[in-house]
Design a protein around this motif. Structure first.
Motif, mmCIF file in Angstrom:
data_model
loop_
_atom_site.group_PDB
_atom_site.id
_atom_site.type_symbol
_atom_site.label_atom_id
_atom_site.label_comp_id
_atom_site.label_asym_id
_atom_site.label_seq_id
_atom_site.Cartn_x
_atom_site.Cartn_y
_atom_site.Cartn_z
ATOM 1 N N LEU A 46 -14.596 -4.687 -8.664
ATOM 2 C CA LEU A 46 -14.010 -3.230 -8.406
ATOM 3 C C LEU A 46 -14.620 -2.163 -9.524
ATOM 4 O O LEU A 46 -14.161 -1.039 -8.982
ATOM 5 N N LEU A 70 -6.700 -7.852 -4.125
ATOM 6 C CA LEU A 70 -6.365 -6.612 -4.330
ATOM 7 C C LEU A 70 -6.222 -6.228 -2.868
ATOM 8 O O LEU A 70 -7.421 -6.250 -2.496
ATOM 9 N N HIS A 71 -6.013 -5.934 -2.400
ATOM 10 C CA HIS A 71 -5.804 -5.990 -0.523
ATOM 11 C C HIS A 71 -6.642 -5.039 -0.500
ATOM 12 O O HIS A 71 -6.459 -3.527 -1.375
ATOM 13 N N THR A 72 -7.504 -4.619 0.941
ATOM 14 C CA THR A 72 -8.164 -3.117 0.875
ATOM 15 C C THR A 72 -7.429 -2.061 1.321
ATOM 16 O O THR A 72 -8.086 -0.951 0.819
ATOM 17 N N ALA A 73 -6.613 -2.234 1.499
ATOM 18 C CA ALA A 73 -5.521 -0.948 1.583
ATOM 19 C C ALA A 73 -5.260 -0.132 -0.111
ATOM 20 O O ALA A 73 -5.716 0.743 0.090
ATOM 21 N N ALA A 113 0.516 -1.532 -0.206
ATOM 22 C CA ALA A 113 0.294 0.291 0.116
ATOM 23 C C ALA A 113 0.893 1.241 0.229
ATOM 24 O O ALA A 113 0.305 1.795 -1.434
ATOM 25 N N GLU A 114 1.825 1.669 0.878
ATOM 26 C CA GLU A 114 3.111 2.072 1.075
ATOM 27 C C GLU A 114 3.381 2.635 -0.606
ATOM 28 O O GLU A 114 3.664 3.737 -0.901
ATOM 29 N N LEU A 143 -16.914 -0.026 -8.567
ATOM 30 C CA LEU A 143 -17.066 0.928 -7.208
ATOM 31 C C LEU A 143 -15.770 1.656 -7.657
ATOM 32 O O LEU A 143 -15.865 2.908 -7.098
ATOM 33 N N LEU A 150 1.159 4.685 -2.779
ATOM 34 C CA LEU A 150 0.353 5.500 -2.518
ATOM 35 C C LEU A 150 1.374 6.282 -3.308
ATOM 36 O O LEU A 150 1.381 7.132 -3.311
ATOM 37 N N LEU A 183 -9.593 4.155 -4.707
ATOM 38 C CA LEU A 183 -10.754 4.636 -4.480
ATOM 39 C C LEU A 183 -10.784 6.140 -3.927
ATOM 40 O O LEU A 183 -11.212 7.085 -4.433
ATOM 41 N N ALA A 184 -9.707 6.660 -3.174
ATOM 42 C CA ALA A 184 -9.561 8.138 -3.151
ATOM 43 C C ALA A 184 -8.117 8.818 -3.659
ATOM 44 O O ALA A 184 -9.074 10.047 -4.260
ATOM 45 N N PHE A 185 -7.229 8.235 -4.521
ATOM 46 C CA PHE A 185 -7.000 9.130 -5.388
ATOM 47 C C PHE A 185 -7.234 9.264 -7.059
ATOM 48 O O PHE A 185 -7.137 10.232 -8.234
ATOM 49 N N LEU A 243 -7.298 -0.676 -2.614
ATOM 50 C CA LEU A 243 -8.422 -0.778 -2.902
ATOM 51 C C LEU A 243 -8.827 0.656 -2.096
ATOM 52 O O LEU A 243 -9.127 1.564 -2.969
ATOM 53 N N GLN A 244 -8.162 1.229 -0.978
ATOM 54 C CA GLN A 244 -8.417 2.576 -0.514
ATOM 55 C C GLN A 244 -7.589 3.747 -0.808
ATOM 56 O O GLN A 244 -8.400 4.554 -1.336
ATOM 57 N N VAL A 245 -6.920 3.341 -1.618
ATOM 58 C CA VAL A 245 -5.996 4.238 -2.875
ATOM 59 C C VAL A 245 -6.165 4.490 -4.050
ATOM 60 O O VAL A 245 -6.105 5.358 -3.849
#
Lengths: 678, 78
Positions: free
Chosen positions: B72, B44-47, B21-22, B75, B25, B53-55, B49-51
């Motif tokens: 996916l 795909l790990h949630t972390a 994730a890092e 989403l 990001l 969705l955010a970016f 996915l979160q990136v």
């Protein structure tokens, strides 16, 4: 009321005209939505979405009405808004008295607004509006001091996530429902530090048994500046068709972060699912239907104009010459593009069937009260889309079918009780798409059709000779109700018996290029199925000549075309016949069928043999080319013309009538006795 | 390695776990507008996915795995 009084004051005429035009588009929708929200509120009284929606619609509508000089409307809406506000605040209980008054008021409002929209700007409210409005208004005001709501627990605000999920998952949900699968909803709110605990919520939900929809929302707004990739800021909501036990088992390690909800097998009409499909939103563009129809006309002309290219390619020498070949290739490309354009324009005209279903819940409510037959109307598949012309034309037949189901299908409560059924009848209206067609089914759980009675009535009305009636199988006997002049009601009731029988339903559906069928089981109910084209389609027709006139026949309706010498035709007492490959076929003249003068007899006849289980020959004066045309339902003056499927515009501007041979020949061609020609 | 910058796109492949994730990001932050290629992603790990969705980076390719793509893409608003 005159144009002047409706356009109000204080604005330029142009600005006002624009406002008015917008009002006339939006107000009927709002009025309709208000009525629907009230219906939903009746089903689920109490605070919640339906009440909020009703209040909002009344408020918005009042706001737009106030722009114009329509005092009875504004006053009535104001009173309705006040009462709804009181219901919302809990100052008053949403009891039957309040709902009845609100619905009556909403009915009046809708009637007036529909009148305005229909008659245009020049005509105002009917003369009695002021008195009627004052009466409704007084009734609403009187109710404001009614009994307050007993202090009741707020209905689980905890399930606030559910409506958005259901709205977003309308499609998979409808699909699951059409397969009668139970649906469970869950909301999973992982702890912010869950990644450190080894949780992977998305991975977990991806493997959720029976998953049909997943919604992921950020819990707090994203902070892109100092984004922490290891803090979970996501909430998950999912729908599944798996058994609740299996789901709980799957989520057992995060059970404390999960909230569950069962999803009803069918949503009441004012469900979020429907609201979502109707919400115009920001990205939609309102376009006048006439403009799209204009495009459609051009596409229709293009369809015809492109057929000219094939002729050009032939003239240029066909595949033998380079020019012929390249013309043919260009022709194929234009074919493809025209087909794509046709599809795209058709897509613009697609609207959800909900528009045809809208009036039904209210009709069911009114009739149910009027007839003293409690009934639950369940509607499924209202999100299915079809061409606007199909959806518009479907509304009337559906009203009739629903009336019929309530009047003749569902039994009175005593009879139902005696038969061991629940007192309330159940009527299900469902729609689904099947390729290029839509299928709409209206089903009741009433007494079913009594075929013995149908035969008897058909006999009494002389629809068929007794011998033929006896020979009908059950299905054919049921189909008798679609015959013109048939009505099973022993006494014509005020509800169904308005001189429009099932034959009117059949005619309306067939005019749309569809068909209707009925199935029934004694004691268990009746189901009517309408199968309709989703949109106007490009139809290949054979052109026939009759004297100077040309007619079209869909190519599927023609088995073959023949040239027969006069001598091959046998004259019978009842008409003419000929033998085709050992089979005797009746021969009809198109001129007789259409009531046109016949051409003088020659030495041979041009004959078209109809396709289908009972073929017959139809004599015409000649055949011309085959054409792709865009078939439109008969409209306007021609709407009632029997024997016509629709019209098509030809390249030279001539309107071609496309014939329904089944209907034309059906009455005239009695089946021949096998021995007639042997 | 399951995250790589190739041909001007950010390719994710195989099982993309929380530990990526890092990296993911920081690559997106260093190369704004870089398209993401998910064709080879198996998990795909949630972390991550979160990136996404955010970016909301542009998508160069959808996951080749149909089940994942079906879940996916809506989403991501595709």
């Amino acid at each position: 009321m005159t144009m002047r009084s409706l356009t109000g004051t204080g604005m330029t005429e142009d600005g006002m005209d624009e406002l008015l035009a917008q009002f006339l588009v939006e107000a009927p929708e709002l009025a309709q939505q208000l009525a629907e929200a009230l219906l939903a509120l009746e089903r689920m009284p109490g605070p919640g979405q339906a009440l909020d929606a009703a209040f909002r619609h009344a408020h918005t509508l009042k706001g737009s009405v106030q722009l114009f000089d329509l005092p009875p409307l504004a006053g009535l809406l104001h009173a309705a808004e006040d009462l709804l506000g009181a219901l919302r605040a809990g100052d008053r209980a949403p009891d039957a008295a309040a709902l009845d008054a609100l619905m009556a008021a909403a009915g009046a409002v809708e009637g007036w607004i529909m009148g305005l929209a229909r008659d245009g700007a020049g005509i105002g409210l009917p003369a009695e509006a002021a008195a009627l409005g004052a009466r409704h208004e007084a009734a609403l005001r009187a109710l404001l001091d009614g009994p307050a709501v007993p202090a009741a627990a707020e209905p689980a605000a905890a399930l606030a996530w559910l409506p958005a999920l259901l709205a977003e998952a309308a499609d998979p949900l409808a699909e699951a429902r059409s397969g009668s699968q139970p649906v469970t909803a869950l909301h999973y709110r992982p702890a912010a530090d869950c990644f450190f605990l080894g949780d992977d919520p998305f991975g977990l939900l991806r493997r959720l048994p029976g998953l049909i929809a997943l919604r992921v929302t950020p819990r707090a707004a994203w902070d892109l500046e100092s984004f922490d990739p290891f803090a979970c800021n996501l909430d998950f909501a999912a729908l599944s068709t798996a058994a609740p036990e299996a789901l709980r088992q799957h989520m057992r390690f995060v059970a404390d972060q999960v909230e569950w909800a069962g999803v009803a097998a069918a949503e009441p009409p004012a469900s979020p699912t429907v609201a979502a499909t109707r919400d115009p939103g920001q990205r939609l563009l309102r376009v006048e239907a006439a403009r799209i129809d204009g495009m459609m006309d051009m596409v229709a002309e293009l369809v015809v104009a492109k057929t000219g290219l094939a002729g050009l390619a032939r003239e240029a020498g066909g595949p033998a010459t380079p020019l012929g070949r390249s013309l043919a290739a260009r022709g194929a490309e234009i074919d493809r593009l025209v087909a794509g354009l046709h599809r795209a324009v058709l897509g613009l005209r697609l609207v959800p069937l909900a528009q045809a279903f809208r009036r039904l819940p209210r009709l069911a409510r009114e009739l149910s009260a009027q007839l003293g037959k409690p009934v639950a109307l369940q509607i499924e598949g209202e999100e299915v889309e079809a061409d606007k012309s199909v959806v518009d034309a479907l509304a009337e037949p559906l009203l009739h079918l629903l009336r019929n189901a309530l009047d003749h299908g569902v039994e009175p409560p005593e009879a139902r009780r005696a038969a061991g059924k629940s007192e309330a009848g159940r009527i299900t209206l469902s729609a689904r798409r099947q390729g290029d067609q839509i299928q709409v089914t209206l089903e009741d759980d009433g007494a079913g059709l009594d075929t013995a009675k149908l035969r008897r009535v058909a006999g009494e009305r002389g629809l068929l000779p007794p011998a033929e009636l006896d020979a009908l199988d059950e299905a054919a006997a049921m189909a008798l109700i679609f015959r013109a002049g048939f009505s099973t009601a022993a006494a014509v009731t005020g509800i169904s018996g308005r001189g429009v029988g099932m034959d009117a339903v059949r005619a309306a559906i067939e005019a749309l290029g569809g068909r209707v069928s009925v199935a029934s089981r004694p004691g268990q109910g009746t189901s009517f199925r309408l199968t309709l084209p989703r949109a106007t389609v490009i139809t290949r027709v054979v052109l026939l000549r009759l004297g100077e006139a040309r007619f079209g026949v869909p190519i599927e309706a023609v088995a073959e075309t023949l040239r027969l010498p006069e001598a091959a035709i046998t004259r019978l007492a009842e008409g003419e016949a000929f033998v085709l490959r050992g089979r005797a076929l009746p021969l009809l003249r198109l001129s007789d069928l259409l009531g046109l003068p016949a051409a003088p007899a020659g030495t041979e006849r041009r004959i078209l043999v109809t396709a289908g289980p009972a073929p017959c020959g139809i004599a015409v004066d000649g055949f011309a080319e085959r054409l792709d045309v865009m078939l439109r339902p008969m409209g306007g003056l021609l709407a009632g013309l029997p024997g016509a499927l629709g019209t098509a515009l030809l390249g030279d501007g001539v309107v071609l009538v496309v014939l329904d041979l089944d209907e034309l020949a059906g009455g005239a061609a009695a089946p021949l006795p096998e021995a007639a020609l042997s | 390695m399951s995250i790589a910058l190739e041909d001007g796109r950010l390719r994710l492949a195989g099982d993309c776990g929380v530990e990526e994730a890092e990296t993911f990001l920081s690559m997106l932050q260093q190369h704004p507008g870089l398209a993401v290629d998910l064709a080879e992603v198996a998990a795909l790990h949630t972390a991550l996915l979160q990136v996404l969705l955010a970016f909301r980076p542009p998508l160069a390719a959808a996951p080749g795995e149909p089940g994942l793509a079906r879940l996916l893409l809506p989403l991501l608003g595709r």
